[in-house]
Design a protein around this motif. Structure first.
Motif, PDB file in Angstrom:
ATOM      1  N   UNK A 286      51.024  47.999  43.793  1.00 26.99           N
ATOM      2  CA  UNK A 286      50.880  49.352  43.293  1.00 26.99           C
ATOM      3  C   UNK A 286      50.805  49.362  41.766  1.00 26.99           C
ATOM      4  N   UNK A 287      51.686  48.602  41.130  1.00 27.60           N
ATOM      5  CA  UNK A 287      51.680  48.526  39.675  1.00 27.60           C
ATOM      6  C   UNK A 287      50.411  47.853  39.173  1.00 27.60           C
ATOM      7  N   UNK A 288      49.917  46.876  39.927  1.00 32.31           N
ATOM      8  CA  UNK A 288      48.679  46.196  39.557  1.00 32.31           C
ATOM      9  C   UNK A 288      47.488  47.141  39.577  1.00 32.31           C
ATOM     10  N   UNK A 289      47.426  48.005  40.587  1.00 32.83           N
ATOM     11  CA  UNK A 289      46.347  48.988  40.667  1.00 32.83           C
ATOM     12  C   UNK A 289      46.419  49.958  39.501  1.00 32.83           C
ATOM     13  N   UNK A 290      47.624  50.349  39.126  1.00 33.78           N
ATOM     14  CA  UNK A 290      47.792  51.236  37.977  1.00 33.78           C
ATOM     15  C   UNK A 290      47.281  50.575  36.696  1.00 33.78           C
ATOM     16  N   UNK A 291      47.626  49.308  36.488  1.00 35.11           N
ATOM     17  CA  UNK A 291      47.172  48.605  35.288  1.00 35.11           C
ATOM     18  C   UNK A 291      45.655  48.427  35.272  1.00 35.11           C
ATOM     19  N   UNK A 292      45.072  48.154  36.423  1.00 32.82           N
ATOM     20  CA  UNK A 292      43.618  48.005  36.495  1.00 32.82           C
ATOM     21  C   UNK A 292      42.928  49.330  36.158  1.00 32.82           C
TER      22      UNK A 292
END
Length: 132
Positions: free
Chosen positions: A1-7
């Motif tokens: 979830x955090x990775x999608x936010x950063x992307x």
């Protein structure tokens, strides 16, 4: 979830850089850039593979140069779907996705390095000497 936010955040920041650098690409504000980042991601994940497969013979004949047209079509489609994001002219059509790719690569690499440093515990305070 955090990775999608950063992307998504990296793509939105990259779109703002494209707005500054490429004439013909206009983004009204940061929320429009965030929505455009989501739409660009969805289009690149769903429409672009189909267009790339259909244009494979043209891409082969042009030694890969037709992929610039496919990228421009996807970029312009995203601009058509998002209010506050517009692409005008050939420079925005061709150069916009290229600059977006470069900017997104550098910003994503920065976020990945920071995320790796935070998760591995390698964050050093100022003046701290490295341990051996």
């Amino acid at each position: 979830m955090l990775g999608t936010f950063f992307i998504t955040l990296a793509t939105a920041l990259s779109l703002l850089i494209v707005d500054l650098v490429v004439p013909g690409v206009n983004i009204a504000n940061f929320p429009a850039a965030l929505i455009a980042a989501l739409v660009v991601g969805l289009i690149n994940g769903s429409v672009k593979p189909v267009l790339s497969a259909l244009s494979l013979p043209l891409n082969f004949l042009s030694f890969g140069a037709f992929s610039l047209i496919v990228n421009g079509l996807c970029f312009t489609l995203a601009a058509f779907l998002v209010p506050g994001f517009s692409v005008h002219g050939i420079l925005g059509f061709i150069l916009g996705p290229v600059v977006l790719s470069f900017a997104n690569t550098f910003i994503s690499k920065y976020f990945a390095e920071k995320n790796l440093a935070l998760t591995s515990g390698d964050v050093k305070t100022q003046g701290e000497l490295p341990s051996r």
